[in-house]
Scaffold this motif. Structure first.
Motif, PDB file in Angstrom:
ATOM      1  N   UNK A   1      12.956  -8.848  84.950  1.00 39.43           N
ATOM      2  CA  UNK A   1      12.443  -8.715  83.579  1.00 39.43           C
ATOM      3  C   UNK A   1      13.368  -7.897  82.668  1.00 39.43           C
ATOM      4  N   UNK A   2      14.028  -6.905  83.217  1.00 37.05           N
ATOM      5  CA  UNK A   2      14.952  -6.093  82.426  1.00 37.05           C
ATOM      6  C   UNK A   2      16.183  -6.913  82.039  1.00 37.05           C
ATOM      7  N   UNK A   3      16.609  -7.797  82.928  1.00 33.34           N
ATOM      8  CA  UNK A   3      17.742  -8.683  82.633  1.00 33.34           C
ATOM      9  C   UNK A   3      17.359  -9.667  81.534  1.00 33.34           C
ATOM     10  N   UNK A   4      16.161 -10.245  81.614  1.00 34.28           N
ATOM     11  CA  UNK A   4      15.713 -11.196  80.598  1.00 34.28           C
ATOM     12  C   UNK A   4      15.648 -10.544  79.221  1.00 34.28           C
ATOM     13  N   UNK A   5      15.138  -9.314  79.161  1.00 34.14           N
ATOM     14  CA  UNK A   5      15.090  -8.583  77.892  1.00 34.14           C
ATOM     15  C   UNK A   5      16.500  -8.330  77.368  1.00 34.14           C
ATOM     16  N   UNK A   6      17.383  -7.896  78.247  1.00 39.15           N
ATOM     17  CA  UNK A   6      18.758  -7.610  77.842  1.00 39.15           C
ATOM     18  C   UNK A   6      19.452  -8.871  77.327  1.00 39.15           C
ATOM     19  N   UNK A   7      19.226 -10.003  77.986  1.00 39.62           N
ATOM     20  CA  UNK A   7      19.846 -11.254  77.541  1.00 39.62           C
ATOM     21  C   UNK A   7      19.392 -11.619  76.127  1.00 39.62           C
ATOM     22  N   UNK A   8      18.113 -11.411  75.826  1.00 35.09           N
ATOM     23  CA  UNK A   8      17.608 -11.699  74.478  1.00 35.09           C
ATOM     24  C   UNK A   8      18.273 -10.809  73.432  1.00 35.09           C
ATOM     25  N   UNK A   9      18.335  -9.525  73.717  1.00 37.27           N
ATOM     26  CA  UNK A   9      18.918  -8.577  72.762  1.00 37.27           C
ATOM     27  C   UNK A   9      20.408  -8.827  72.580  1.00 37.27           C
ATOM     28  N   UNK A  10      21.124  -9.058  73.674  1.00 38.77           N
ATOM     29  CA  UNK A  10      22.564  -9.335  73.578  1.00 38.77           C
ATOM     30  C   UNK A  10      22.787 -10.627  72.796  1.00 38.77           C
ATOM     31  N   UNK A  11      21.935 -11.603  73.002  1.00 36.64           N
ATOM     32  CA  UNK A  11      22.038 -12.850  72.248  1.00 36.64           C
ATOM     33  C   UNK A  11      21.889 -12.627  70.745  1.00 36.64           C
ATOM     34  N   UNK A  12      20.938 -11.762  70.357  1.00 40.78           N
ATOM     35  CA  UNK A  12      20.767 -11.449  68.933  1.00 40.78           C
ATOM     36  C   UNK A  12      21.992 -10.722  68.387  1.00 40.78           C
ATOM     37  N   UNK A  13      22.477  -9.742  69.130  1.00 36.44           N
ATOM     38  CA  UNK A  13      23.634  -8.967  68.668  1.00 36.44           C
ATOM     39  C   UNK A  13      24.894  -9.833  68.632  1.00 36.44           C
TER      40      UNK A  13
END
Length: 127
Positions: free
Chosen positions: A23-35
């Motif tokens: 779940x922490x990886x999925x959250x990070x992927x979303x945020x990195x995608x936005x940035x």
């Protein structure tokens, strides 16, 4: 993005299993995608930023705090120092060494995402 639970375990020293880290990886992927919509960084930097941001989220969570690795050092043969890997100081993404590294890899955009309010647009707009 390429970010695996093993990558996160490697830098945090966590012994948590894949389902607890994912779940922490999925959250990070979303945020990195936005940035990434604003940051002009390579895919390799995005991958490393994802690993570090996932590690940041892990070590700042309740489940992650219970699994932090401990590092022991002896300084000059006199002082014994013990501290948790990924310990927190500060706020937001800049509160851990993992968050700071992820922010640097993304050209500072993660710290900007921490600030509110934020409007992200990718077509014909500036970030």
């Amino acid at each position: 993005m390429i970010c695996t639970p093993n990558d996160v375990r490697e830098i945090t020293g966590s012994e948590l299993n894949d389902p607890k880290i994912q779940p922490f990886i999925l959250d990070a992927e979303c945020i990195i995608g936005m940035a990434a919509a604003c940051a002009d960084v390579t895919t390799a930097c995005q991958d490393r930023a994802c690993v570090n941001l996932a590690a940041h989220y892990l070590v700042t969570s309740q489940v992650g705090k219970a699994s932090l690795g401990v590092k022991r050092e002896n300084l000059e043969g006199v002082y014994d120092v013990t501290y948790a890997i990924g310990s927190e100081s500060g706020t937001g993404v800049m509160s851990t060494s993992f968050g700071k590294k992820a922010n640097a890899l993304m050209g500072g955009y993660l710290q900007e995402l921490d600030k509110a309010p934020l409007v992200l647009a990718t077509v014909g707009a500036e970030c």
